[in-house]
Design an enzyme around this catalytic site. Structure first.
Site, PDB file in Angstrom:
ATOM      1  N   GLU A   1     -67.628 -12.031  10.552  1.00  0.00           N
ATOM      2  CA  GLU A   1     -66.291 -12.362  11.057  1.00  0.00           C
ATOM      3  C   GLU A   1     -65.427 -11.126  10.845  1.00  0.00           C
ATOM      4  O   GLU A   1     -65.173 -10.729   9.713  1.00  0.00           O
ATOM      5  CB  GLU A   1     -65.688 -13.554  10.317  1.00  0.00           C
ATOM      6  CG  GLU A   1     -64.311 -13.933  10.834  1.00  0.00           C
ATOM      7  CD  GLU A   1     -63.553 -14.830   9.885  1.00  0.00           C
ATOM      8  OE1 GLU A   1     -62.327 -14.622   9.738  1.00  0.00           O
ATOM      9  OE2 GLU A   1     -64.179 -15.713   9.270  1.00  0.00           O
TER      10      GLU A   1
ATOM     11  N   CYS B   1     -57.076 -14.095   9.179  1.00  0.00           N
ATOM     12  CA  CYS B   1     -57.891 -13.621  10.294  1.00  0.00           C
ATOM     13  C   CYS B   1     -57.552 -14.362  11.582  1.00  0.00           C
ATOM     14  O   CYS B   1     -57.765 -13.844  12.676  1.00  0.00           O
ATOM     15  CB  CYS B   1     -59.373 -13.818   9.978  1.00  0.00           C
ATOM     16  SG  CYS B   1     -59.931 -12.995   8.481  1.00  0.00           S
TER      17      CYS B   1
END
Length: 525
Positions: free
Chosen positions: A255, A294
């Protein structure tokens, strides 16, 4: 105080002075961490040979009960964790809850999900396949738990949730966990591991942690291990091409960077429910955890006729947000986690300003509440405006990991689609519209470049779970520059920690192997 590492079933203090962890408000040194002298190869092998077999000797249901016991330990220690989050991450009460309560909620979600797999120890996929003219020779697909270790190299922004959202499905699958938390905020992760180890919930070797430098960690991963990384795209690229990862075809989940979008439809005019919902969510995403998520909104796509009104509305709300020491009453926005992160944010903001105008923030004389600007790591929430659309470059490429977002105007639906896709892969896009024609064109056109698309209209209202809120029952991850990884999604996450194989043989053998198997179709739940 130096935080100890938990490896090969014991607590080991790293050599040397270690790396200092500080309070991002005051600059005070809190604790230190060191991985020097830790035998990482031995630690991984201990996890494989001791922790793995002990976990896999239990059933999915029994391992789900272990996760439940972990959640109880974390709940009992919640106040202590909030204090560490305040001191080491500069977290407000809301920020700490987002991380710590999110971790506990995720664990409990996997407790419920794991129970549905019952007393099985592996998974059976689909029906048997006939391989001969009679039933004497058949094939059956199975998903078997990996016999390696799950290596987690985590980011600094979620020291609690980042650990347990990865660990819950791994442990439920029967795979031991080895955590290398991000150094600046490792204290909370280490304390949680310490509390769980002391509680004796998991077998020895099922949970290991090394704080400080990763050193030669990837030199020792093998073909049955999983490496899961959250962090920068540059670091991710080095990990993918690490010789040991390549040579052993190590399963890797990434990620990485993500320039996520919030998109207003043409019907989201000032005064509409969709417009107001978008303003509220944009401000929330810019301020919760000081934008250090994020999944946070980085680009705000708005029709050209509405974009200025949206900028005014968001700026008006930001003006009422108190920024400063989280210990002070009324403070909504805390600092970034370190001066290094602050410097990186300022660098990225300078690039964005090359092609944007500042609508709010960016005050060179900004002073946080009850904190010294020269000692702390604050970044004033900053809203930018870009009228260049696709002609802009930095707006679509630079992710400022802080309380910064840019409004980008678009001309029509095709333009909005092109701008959203210009992010080259994102974790999430949220769309604020009740226009079915617009949604019918936009959503399918951006879906392949987004891990999650959240659509909010007047009927949904405030019932949505949030642009940046990752639900354990839904997919988390994204294609392209977002890393191409997948996490969570309920029991789907267990697929990462199982290997598919087909066993060919007689019906009696396949029946015997199937007795200990749950239906893999449950992974869709």
């Amino acid at each position: 105080m130096k935080l100890a590492n938990h490896v090969y079933g014991q607590w080991v203090e790293g050599a040397g002075e270690g790396i200092a962890l500080t309070d991002p408000v005051t600059g005070e040194v809190l604790v230190s961490v060191s991985s020097e002298g830790v035998d990482v190869a031995r630690a991984l092998e201990f996890a494989r040979r001791t922790g793995g077999p002990a976990l896999r000797a239990s059933t999915y249901e029994a391992r789900a009960a272990m996760l439940g016991a972990i959640a109880e330990v974390l709940t009992a220690k919640r106040a202590e964790y909030f204090d560490i989050a305040l001191r080491n991450s500069g977290s407000t009460e809301a920020d700490a809850a987002f991380d710590i309560d999110g971790a506990i909620f995720t664990l409990k979600s996997y407790v419920r999900a794991g129970k549905s797999l019952g007393g099985a120890r592996h998974l059976k996929e689909g029906a048997r396949v006939a391989l001969a003219k009679t039933d004497v020779f058949q094939g059956q697909h199975f998903l078997m738990p990996l016999t390696g270790v799950a290596v987690f190299i985590n980011a600094f922004n979620f020291p609690a949730w980042g650990l347990w959202e990865k660990a819950a499905p791994a442990l439920l699958a029967g795979v031991p966990v080895f955590i290398k938390p991000a150094t600046p905020t490792a204290w909370l992760t280490q304390r949680m591991v310490e509390d769980v180890v002391k509680a004796g919930i998991l077998p020895q070797g099922a949970l290991s942690i090394v704080c400080g430098s990763a050193r030669d960690l990837l030199d020792h991963v093998g073909e049955c291990d999983v490496v899961s990384f959250t962090g920068s795209a540059d670091t991710a690229a080095r990990m993918r091409t690490h010789p040991q990862v390549v040579a052993n075809s190590v399963r890797i989940n990434i990620e990485a960077d993500s320039v996520n979008s919030a998109i207003l439809g043409p019907d989201a005019q000032p005064g509409s429910a969709e417009f107001d919902l978008a303003v509220k969510e944009i401000v929330r995403e810019m301020t919760i955890k000081a934008g250090q998520k994020c999944t946070a909104i980085r680009r705000i796509l708005a029709p050209s006729g509405v974009s200025r009104a949206l900028a005014d509305a968001v700026a008006g709300k930001l003006a009422g947000c108190k920024v400063g020491n989280p210990r002070s009453e009324g403070v909504r926005v805390g600092p970034l986690v370190s001066r290094a992160q602050q410097a990186a944010a300022f660098e990225g903001l300078a690039k964005l300003r090359e092609e944007c105008e500042t609508v709010f923030g960016g005050d060179p004389d900004f002073e946080p509440v009850d904190a010294c600007a020269s000692m702390s790591a604050f970044v004033q929430p900053t809203l930018l405006y870009c009228d260049k659309g696709l002609a802009a470059r930095h707006v679509h490429d630079v992710e400022v990991f802080g309380p910064v977002a840019t409004i980008v105007q678009y001309a029509d639906t095709a333009d909005a689609i092109a701008i959203a896709r210009r992010g080259r892969g994102s974790l999430v896009a949220s769309v604020y519209s009740g226009d079915t024609a617009f949604l019918g064109e936009l959503v399918p056109a951006i879906a392949d470049l987004h891990g999650r698309v959240m659509v909010v209209d007047a009927a949904v209202g405030a019932n949505h779970t949030g642009h940046g809120n990752v639900m354990p029952t839904c997919l988390h991850g994204g294609p392209g520059r977002a890393g191409g990884g997948e996490e969570l999604g309920g029991l789907r996450a267990l697929a990462m920690y199982h290997r598919r194989c087909v066993v060919q043989g007689g019906p009696a053998l396949l029946e015997a192997l199937s007795r200990d198997a749950a239906d893999a179709a449950l992974l869709g739940n």
